[in-house]
Design a protein around this motif. Structure first.
Motif, PDB file in Angstrom:
ATOM      1  N   SER A  77       0.778  -1.234   0.000  1.00  0.00           N
ATOM      2  CA  SER A  77       0.000   0.000   0.000  1.00  0.00           C
ATOM      3  C   SER A  77       0.813   1.290   0.000  1.00  0.00           C
ATOM      4  N   VAL A  78       2.121   1.233   0.245  1.00  0.00           N
ATOM      5  CA  VAL A  78       2.913   2.466   0.298  1.00  0.00           C
ATOM      6  C   VAL A  78       2.843   3.194  -1.054  1.00  0.00           C
ATOM      7  N   GLY A  79       2.539   4.486  -0.989  1.00  0.00           N
ATOM      8  CA  GLY A  79       2.423   5.281  -2.198  1.00  0.00           C
ATOM      9  C   GLY A  79       1.013   5.387  -2.734  1.00  0.00           C
ATOM     10  N   ARG A  80       0.114   4.565  -2.233  1.00  0.00           N
ATOM     11  CA  ARG A  80      -1.278   4.612  -2.691  1.00  0.00           C
ATOM     12  C   ARG A  80      -2.072   5.610  -1.860  1.00  0.00           C
ATOM     13  N   VAL A  81      -3.251   5.984  -2.344  1.00  0.00           N
ATOM     14  CA  VAL A  81      -4.081   7.000  -1.701  1.00  0.00           C
ATOM     15  C   VAL A  81      -5.276   6.341  -1.016  1.00  0.00           C
ATOM     16  N   LEU A  82      -5.463   6.640   0.259  1.00  0.00           N
ATOM     17  CA  LEU A  82      -6.566   6.050   1.017  1.00  0.00           C
ATOM     18  C   LEU A  82      -7.907   6.473   0.434  1.00  0.00           C
ATOM     19  N   ALA A  83      -8.788   5.484   0.250  1.00  0.00           N
ATOM     20  CA  ALA A  83     -10.129   5.752  -0.272  1.00  0.00           C
ATOM     21  C   ALA A  83     -11.155   5.887   0.844  1.00  0.00           C
ATOM     22  N   LYS A  84     -10.753   5.529   2.072  1.00  0.00           N
ATOM     23  CA  LYS A  84     -11.654   5.623   3.220  1.00  0.00           C
ATOM     24  C   LYS A  84     -10.872   6.092   4.437  1.00  0.00           C
ATOM     25  N   ASP A  85     -11.576   6.719   5.379  1.00  0.00           N
ATOM     26  CA  ASP A  85     -10.958   7.053   6.662  1.00  0.00           C
ATOM     27  C   ASP A  85     -10.561   5.774   7.390  1.00  0.00           C
ATOM     28  N   VAL A  86      -9.527   5.869   8.201  1.00  0.00           N
ATOM     29  CA  VAL A  86      -9.118   4.755   9.061  1.00  0.00           C
ATOM     30  C   VAL A  86      -9.270   5.189  10.511  1.00  0.00           C
ATOM     31  N   ALA A  87     -10.049   4.413  11.282  1.00  0.00           N
ATOM     32  CA  ALA A  87     -10.275   4.722  12.697  1.00  0.00           C
ATOM     33  C   ALA A  87      -9.596   3.678  13.572  1.00  0.00           C
ATOM     34  N   ALA A  88      -9.216   4.086  14.771  1.00  0.00           N
ATOM     35  CA  ALA A  88      -8.623   3.158  15.734  1.00  0.00           C
ATOM     36  C   ALA A  88      -9.686   2.169  16.206  1.00  0.00           C
ATOM     37  N   ASP A  89      -9.344   0.882  16.217  1.00  0.00           N
ATOM     38  CA  ASP A  89     -10.296  -0.116  16.713  1.00  0.00           C
ATOM     39  C   ASP A  89     -10.025  -0.485  18.170  1.00  0.00           C
ATOM     40  N   THR A  90      -9.049   0.204  18.773  1.00  0.00           N
ATOM     41  CA  THR A  90      -8.712  -0.038  20.178  1.00  0.00           C
ATOM     42  C   THR A  90      -8.039   1.191  20.740  1.00  0.00           C
ATOM     43  N   ASP A  91      -8.048   1.335  22.057  1.00  0.00           N
ATOM     44  CA  ASP A  91      -7.233   2.374  22.681  1.00  0.00           C
ATOM     45  C   ASP A  91      -5.764   2.032  22.488  1.00  0.00           C
ATOM     46  N   LEU A  92      -4.941   3.073  22.352  1.00  0.00           N
ATOM     47  CA  LEU A  92      -3.494   2.882  22.370  1.00  0.00           C
ATOM     48  C   LEU A  92      -2.903   3.861  23.371  1.00  0.00           C
ATOM     49  N   PRO A  93      -2.117   3.351  24.334  1.00  0.00           N
ATOM     50  CA  PRO A  93      -1.934   1.935  24.628  1.00  0.00           C
ATOM     51  C   PRO A  93      -3.266   1.293  25.047  1.00  0.00           C
ATOM     52  N   PRO A  94      -3.373  -0.030  24.899  1.00  0.00           N
ATOM     53  CA  PRO A  94      -4.612  -0.698  25.293  1.00  0.00           C
ATOM     54  C   PRO A  94      -4.729  -0.879  26.802  1.00  0.00           C
ATOM     55  N   PHE A  95      -3.672  -0.530  27.536  1.00  0.00           N
ATOM     56  CA  PHE A  95      -3.662  -0.615  29.005  1.00  0.00           C
ATOM     57  C   PHE A  95      -2.608   0.356  29.514  1.00  0.00           C
ATOM     58  N   ASP A  96      -2.656   0.690  30.791  1.00  0.00           N
ATOM     59  CA  ASP A  96      -1.583   1.487  31.391  1.00  0.00           C
ATOM     60  C   ASP A  96      -0.301   0.663  31.339  1.00  0.00           C
ATOM     61  N   ARG A  97       0.768   1.253  30.820  1.00  0.00           N
ATOM     62  CA  ARG A  97       2.003   0.477  30.674  1.00  0.00           C
ATOM     63  C   ARG A  97       3.216   1.258  31.134  1.00  0.00           C
ATOM     64  N   SER A  98       4.275   0.501  31.438  1.00  0.00           N
ATOM     65  CA  SER A  98       5.506   1.113  31.924  1.00  0.00           C
ATOM     66  C   SER A  98       6.329   1.661  30.767  1.00  0.00           C
ATOM     67  N   GLN A  99       6.922   2.825  30.999  1.00  0.00           N
ATOM     68  CA  GLN A  99       7.778   3.455  30.001  1.00  0.00           C
ATOM     69  C   GLN A  99       9.197   2.920  30.032  1.00  0.00           C
ATOM     70  N   MET A 100       9.539   2.174  31.093  1.00  0.00           N
ATOM     71  CA  MET A 100      10.924   1.708  31.217  1.00  0.00           C
ATOM     72  C   MET A 100      11.004   0.512  32.169  1.00  0.00           C
ATOM     73  N   ASP A 101      12.164  -0.104  32.197  1.00  0.00           N
ATOM     74  CA  ASP A 101      12.414  -1.179  33.165  1.00  0.00           C
ATOM     75  C   ASP A 101      12.545  -0.572  34.560  1.00  0.00           C
ATOM     76  N   GLY A 102      11.957  -1.241  35.543  1.00  0.00           N
ATOM     77  CA  GLY A 102      12.053  -0.742  36.912  1.00  0.00           C
ATOM     78  C   GLY A 102      11.109  -1.473  37.838  1.00  0.00           C
ATOM     79  N   TYR A 103      10.458  -0.723  38.755  1.00  0.00           N
ATOM     80  CA  TYR A 103       9.560  -1.325  39.737  1.00  0.00           C
ATOM     81  C   TYR A 103       8.276  -0.501  39.817  1.00  0.00           C
ATOM     82  N   ALA A 104       7.144  -1.198  39.707  1.00  0.00           N
ATOM     83  CA  ALA A 104       5.841  -0.559  39.905  1.00  0.00           C
ATOM     84  C   ALA A 104       5.633  -0.390  41.401  1.00  0.00           C
TER      85      ALA A 104
END
Length: 397
Positions: A28-55
């Protein structure tokens, strides 16, 4: 003679729209979208850690250094989903889900672990080092709009929302036809007074860059009957036909008479433009025909100004024209007296961070070697002159 703006208006009125089709994401690279694209999920889909460590619970770390009991581990793909309590900590990796009860993450560099206990060396602020659910995009949000051209940078997002295939506009079928008795195929050695066909491969490549499906048709010599036949054959399998050469007013400039013979209606045949004054635009039903000058630089410039927008508009592109901007000139430039002039130029950034444009050294509209270095076109209005250091309008190639 009409202006570039007037020419674009005439072209825009006759551009048809193409059907849409579903294609694999990987194509699809270089082609033109014929329809809108909507997110089908939250991103991130959950609260997540930004780095290695301890919650942790942030208030537990106020009097750091403090010791907390390690009760589990959360890694990417394998979260720890029990309720974490005050006085506890969960070992966590980058991208892993935040355990219930935790409200901060302390990075591993500010901790030490021994015998199931982690020492938090510095206090942690509430929400530190957490990327919260839906903070990047929420389910149902529009991510990309109809008319956007798909780039490599968009592929990850499309994949993340389950777009194994995408709806795009069909490719315009573009035929390229070089004319002139002096032209020989690329693979042949030119004889006396002959040159190789450099324009048709260039125009086919430029068309492909615009998302089109190009076909190079056999060369046409300077014979009206044969040229008419070549044009008719090419039009039978093309949405857009690009003819190069034979568009001026000389004895052997036969493109316009041949177009009239096939029944095409010529919309314009001369533009206030340098290089590219004798550019021609015609239509036959819904088919678009561009007659571009035979000189390579003229052909390239008129393609970018006129053919490119038409091909992109056919595909429903929201931004069919070349991107425009401004740059500081490094040398003086001058336009033709009565024609807007588009000068091939290279780009660079100076020590002040300013974008500079340097017109390439070229010997006129036949100098494809000079044009091959071009990254932009410096636009100089008719009769104007700019000095080195002036800010000029540029189109980015």
């Amino acid at each position: 003679m009409i202006t570039v703006s007037e020419a674009l208006t005439l072209i825009g009125r006759d551009v048809p729209s193409l059907e849409c089709e579903e294609i694999p994401l990987g194509e699809s690279v270089g082609r033109v979208l014929a329809k809108d694209v909507a997110a089908d999920t939250d991103l991130p889909p959950f609260d997540r850690s930004q780095m290695d460590g301890y919650a942790v619970v942030a208030k537990d770390t106020r009097s750091a250094p403090v010791e907390l009991r390690i009760v589990g581990e959360s890694s990417a793909g394998h979260g720890w989903h029990n309720a974490m309590k005050s006085g506890e900590a969960v070992r966590i990796m980058t991208g892993a889900p935040l355990p219930p009860g935790a409200n901060a993450v302390q990075k591993i560099e500010l901790t030490s672990e021994a015998a199931g206990v982690v020492t938090i060396d510095e206090s942690t602020k509430l929400s530190a080092n957490i990327v919260f659910k839906g903070s990047e995009v929420k389910a149902g949000d529009r991510v990309f709009s109809k008319g956007e051209r798909i780039t490599e940078q968009m592929i990850a997002s499309l994949a993340a929302f389950g777009c194994g295939s995408v709806s795009v506009s069909a490719r315009p079928r573009v035929g390229t036809l070089a004319t002139g008795s002096e032209i020989v195929p690329v693979e042949e050695t030119p004889g006396v007074d002959q040159i190789r066909n450099s324009n048709a491969p260039m125009l086919a490549a430029l068309s492909a860059k615009c998302g089109a499906s190009p076909t190079e048709f056999p060369l046409a010599d300077d014979d009206l009957e044969r040229l008419t036949g070549r044009i008719s054959d090419a039009l039978s399998s093309s949405d857009v036909l690009i003819i190069t050469g034979g568009v001026s007013v000389g004895k052997y400039d036969l493109t316009k008479p041949a177009l009239k013979r096939v029944g095409a209606e010529i919309r314009f045949e001369k533009v206030s433009l340098k290089p590219g004054k004798p550019a021609v635009f015609a239509t036959l039903g819904e088919k678009l025909i561009f007659g571009l000058p035979g000189n390579p630089v003229s052909a390239a410039v008129t393609f970018e100004l006129f053919v490119r927008p038409a091909l992109m508009q056919m595909q429903g592109a929201s931004q069919p024209h070349l991107r425009s901007g401004h740059a500081v000139l490094t040398t003086p430039v001058k336009a033709a007296k009565e024609r807007d002039t588009y000068l091939p130029a290279t780009l660079s950034t100076d020590e002040k961070g300013r974008l500079n444009a340097t017109p390439t050294r070229w010997q006129g509209s036949s100098d494809f070697i000079g044009y091959s270095k071009a990254e932009s076109l410096v636009v100089v209005k008719a009769g104007r002159r700019h000095e080195a250091g002036d800010v000029a309008s540029v189109l980015f190639l």
